[in-house]
Design a protein around this motif. Sequence first.
Motif, PDB file in Angstrom:
ATOM      1  N   THR A 159      -9.373   5.638  -2.456  1.00  0.00           N
ATOM      2  CA  THR A 159      -9.327   4.224  -2.836  1.00  0.00           C
ATOM      3  C   THR A 159      -7.887   3.741  -2.740  1.00  0.00           C
ATOM      4  O   THR A 159      -6.933   4.536  -2.725  1.00  0.00           O
ATOM      5  CB  THR A 159      -9.819   4.018  -4.274  1.00  0.00           C
ATOM      6  OG1 THR A 159      -8.942   4.710  -5.160  1.00  0.00           O
ATOM      7  CG2 THR A 159     -11.252   4.488  -4.453  1.00  0.00           C
ATOM      8  N   LYS A 160      -7.743   2.421  -2.716  1.00  0.00           N
ATOM      9  CA  LYS A 160      -6.395   1.848  -2.692  1.00  0.00           C
ATOM     10  C   LYS A 160      -5.594   2.303  -3.908  1.00  0.00           C
ATOM     11  O   LYS A 160      -4.444   2.705  -3.794  1.00  0.00           O
ATOM     12  CB  LYS A 160      -6.462   0.320  -2.671  1.00  0.00           C
ATOM     13  CG  LYS A 160      -6.855  -0.259  -1.342  1.00  0.00           C
ATOM     14  CD  LYS A 160      -6.814  -1.781  -1.405  1.00  0.00           C
ATOM     15  CE  LYS A 160      -7.035  -2.388  -0.037  1.00  0.00           C
ATOM     16  NZ  LYS A 160      -6.887  -3.847  -0.061  1.00  0.00           N
ATOM     17  N   GLY A 161      -6.213   2.248  -5.075  1.00  0.00           N
ATOM     18  CA  GLY A 161      -5.516   2.640  -6.299  1.00  0.00           C
ATOM     19  C   GLY A 161      -5.072   4.086  -6.289  1.00  0.00           C
ATOM     20  O   GLY A 161      -3.968   4.416  -6.731  1.00  0.00           O
ATOM     21  N   VAL A 184      -1.984   4.490  -4.146  1.00  0.00           N
ATOM     22  CA  VAL A 184      -0.789   4.018  -4.862  1.00  0.00           C
ATOM     23  C   VAL A 184      -0.299   5.112  -5.807  1.00  0.00           C
ATOM     24  O   VAL A 184       0.889   5.447  -5.830  1.00  0.00           O
ATOM     25  CB  VAL A 184      -1.077   2.705  -5.630  1.00  0.00           C
ATOM     26  CG1 VAL A 184       0.071   2.358  -6.568  1.00  0.00           C
ATOM     27  CG2 VAL A 184      -1.335   1.565  -4.661  1.00  0.00           C
ATOM     28  N   ASP A 185      -1.216   5.693  -6.578  1.00  0.00           N
ATOM     29  CA  ASP A 185      -0.851   6.745  -7.526  1.00  0.00           C
ATOM     30  C   ASP A 185      -0.295   7.978  -6.822  1.00  0.00           C
ATOM     31  O   ASP A 185       0.712   8.543  -7.246  1.00  0.00           O
ATOM     32  CB  ASP A 185      -2.058   7.157  -8.373  1.00  0.00           C
ATOM     33  CG  ASP A 185      -2.491   6.084  -9.354  1.00  0.00           C
ATOM     34  OD1 ASP A 185      -1.720   5.128  -9.604  1.00  0.00           O
ATOM     35  OD2 ASP A 185      -3.627   6.200  -9.870  1.00  0.00           O
ATOM     36  N   ARG A 233       2.100  -1.096  -4.863  1.00  0.00           N
ATOM     37  CA  ARG A 233       0.744  -1.552  -4.548  1.00  0.00           C
ATOM     38  C   ARG A 233       0.758  -2.433  -3.295  1.00  0.00           C
ATOM     39  O   ARG A 233      -0.077  -2.271  -2.410  1.00  0.00           O
ATOM     40  CB  ARG A 233       0.172  -2.306  -5.752  1.00  0.00           C
ATOM     41  CG  ARG A 233      -1.278  -2.677  -5.602  1.00  0.00           C
ATOM     42  CD  ARG A 233      -1.865  -3.178  -6.911  1.00  0.00           C
ATOM     43  NE  ARG A 233      -1.903  -2.167  -7.958  1.00  0.00           N
ATOM     44  CZ  ARG A 233      -2.852  -1.247  -8.072  1.00  0.00           C
ATOM     45  NH1 ARG A 233      -3.858  -1.214  -7.234  1.00  0.00           N
ATOM     46  NH2 ARG A 233      -2.815  -0.359  -9.050  1.00  0.00           N
ATOM     47  N   TYR A 282      -1.262  -1.618   0.149  1.00  0.00           N
ATOM     48  CA  TYR A 282      -2.287  -2.579   0.566  1.00  0.00           C
ATOM     49  C   TYR A 282      -1.985  -3.134   1.949  1.00  0.00           C
ATOM     50  O   TYR A 282      -2.879  -3.260   2.786  1.00  0.00           O
ATOM     51  CB  TYR A 282      -2.408  -3.711  -0.438  1.00  0.00           C
ATOM     52  CG  TYR A 282      -3.135  -3.349  -1.715  1.00  0.00           C
ATOM     53  CD1 TYR A 282      -3.283  -2.021  -2.134  1.00  0.00           C
ATOM     54  CD2 TYR A 282      -3.671  -4.326  -2.522  1.00  0.00           C
ATOM     55  CE1 TYR A 282      -3.943  -1.695  -3.306  1.00  0.00           C
ATOM     56  CE2 TYR A 282      -4.335  -4.009  -3.703  1.00  0.00           C
ATOM     57  CZ  TYR A 282      -4.462  -2.690  -4.086  1.00  0.00           C
ATOM     58  OH  TYR A 282      -5.121  -2.376  -5.235  1.00  0.00           O
TER      59      TYR A 282
END
Length: 60
Positions: A7-9, A12-13, A19, A23
């Motif tokens: 996932t995008k999140g 990022v992590d 972010r 993205y």
Amino acid sequence: MKKGRATKGALVDWTGFSRNSVYNRLDVLEAGEHIKCVHEGTRLFEFVSDPREGGDDVED
């Protein structure tokens, strides 16, 4: 090329990039058809081809 979904999140992590940076890069990869969104609700992406390898398709 490596197979994978994220996932995008999660990206990022895992990467520590902002972010916005993650993205923006995902948008470019999706436009180039190197990744595809397999679940819109969570924005789960999957590799299709690796632009660093001349666009070879992911092997099963």
